[in-house]
Design a protein around this motif. Structure first.
Motif, PDB file in Angstrom:
ATOM      1  N   ASP A 171       0.820  -1.230   0.107  1.00 22.30           N
ATOM      2  CA  ASP A 171       0.025   0.078   0.020  1.00 22.30           C
ATOM      3  C   ASP A 171       0.785   1.316   0.068  1.00 22.30           C
ATOM      4  OD1 ASP A 171      -2.381  -1.306  -0.060  1.00 22.30           O
ATOM      5  OD2 ASP A 171      -2.384  -1.521   2.488  1.00 22.30           O
ATOM      6  N   LYS A 191      -3.186   3.882  -1.533  1.00 18.16           N
ATOM      7  CA  LYS A 191      -3.530   3.520  -2.741  1.00 18.16           C
ATOM      8  C   LYS A 191      -2.788   2.136  -2.884  1.00 18.16           C
ATOM      9  CE  LYS A 191      -3.389   4.348  -7.837  1.00 18.16           C
ATOM     10  NZ  LYS A 191      -4.421   4.628  -8.093  1.00 18.16           N
ATOM     11  N   VAL A 203      -2.764   9.626  -5.856  1.00 24.64           N
ATOM     12  CA  VAL A 203      -3.244   9.172  -4.559  1.00 24.64           C
ATOM     13  C   VAL A 203      -4.376  10.312  -4.108  1.00 24.64           C
ATOM     14  CG1 VAL A 203      -2.589   8.259  -2.325  1.00 24.64           C
ATOM     15  CG2 VAL A 203      -1.050   8.093  -4.414  1.00 24.64           C
TER      16      VAL A 203
END
Length: 249
Positions: A171, A191, A203
């Protein structure tokens, strides 16, 4: 009458000496000292200096400055322009520790080829030492990843990460600042990324989050949690860096 550019020659022994009259000698451009360093992860106990412009032989001197200033590393630099100069980093950083560092360009004024802090002095431009400051981050056991990001405007509540490399599912999250280090948890965007190299990654901020001009933010890669609900304060990051919000339209 002799022209301004008349070439007068005379023999001196075996040498033919040509003298140009009425012309100024050409001068090579003088290099303006410069040093550029970006936020980075400590890899193989080395710091990478993006660019050095040295008018003469000198030194790049790295210090840690967020505590009592400590000499961390020195590298010689020749006259000219050097890109991606490695500088050994002799201090110890703990896993996930962030250090605020200075890289300064010095003249070699003492014994040639030996850095002498009591003799050698920084190059100066506009009465200021030629210096770059940057954050240095030490990752944990997993270091297969990188983040490239620049200071930027945040448009449409979206942060742009120029490049992200990751070797396993992870992530990409954005943390707020907690005084020269990421705030934990303090996550304002997330994201998911699959393994590979990702460029121009967008993002989006969480709906309830806002950012302001001058705020420092910290993009960070985390190994993918088993559960999407796993809090990041117990997750270990792969790598982090930071940037400054320039403007929020």
């Amino acid at each position: 009458m002799r022209g301004r550019n008349t070439l007068r020659c005379k023999w001196v022994g075996w040498l033919l000496v040509g003298v140009l009259t009425g012309c100024d000698a050409a001068q090579e451009p003088v290099l303006t000292p410069q040093i550029v360093a970006g936020n980075q992860m400590l890899v193989n106990q080395q710091v990478k200096i993006k660019k050095v412009v040295a008018p003469e032989h000198g030194w790049v001197v790295v210090r840690r400055i967020d505590q009592a200033p400590q000499l961390a590393g020195v590298a010689a630099v020749a006259e000219g322009i050097r890109l991606n100069l490695p500088v050994p980093y002799a201090l110890t950083l703990g896993d996930y520790e962030v250090a605020w560092c200075s890289a300064m360009l010095y003249r070699d004024l003492g014994r040639i080829g030996q850095f002498e802090p009591e003799v050698d002095r920084p190059f100066m431009v506009d009465q200021q030492p030629v210096e770059a400051r940057f954050f240095l981050f030490k990752g944990g056991e997993v270091t297969d990843g990188w983040i490239v990001v620049e200071d930027q405007e945040v448009v449409n509540r979206t942060v742009i990460i120029e490049e992200v490399g990751v070797g396993e599912p992870a992530d990409l999250v954005i943390h707020r600042d907690a005084g020269n280090r990421p705030k934990v948890p303090g996550v304002i965007a997330r994201k998911p990324l699959e393994p590979g190299i990702h460029r121009q990654v967008e993002v989006k901020l969480f709906p309830e989050e806002t950012v302001s001009c001058g705020e420092r933010l910290w993009p960070m890669l985390h190994v993918r949690s088993v559960s999407d609900e796993q809090p990041y304060d117990i997750d270990k990051p792969i790598i982090t860096t930071s940037f400054v919000v320039l403007c929020v339209p």
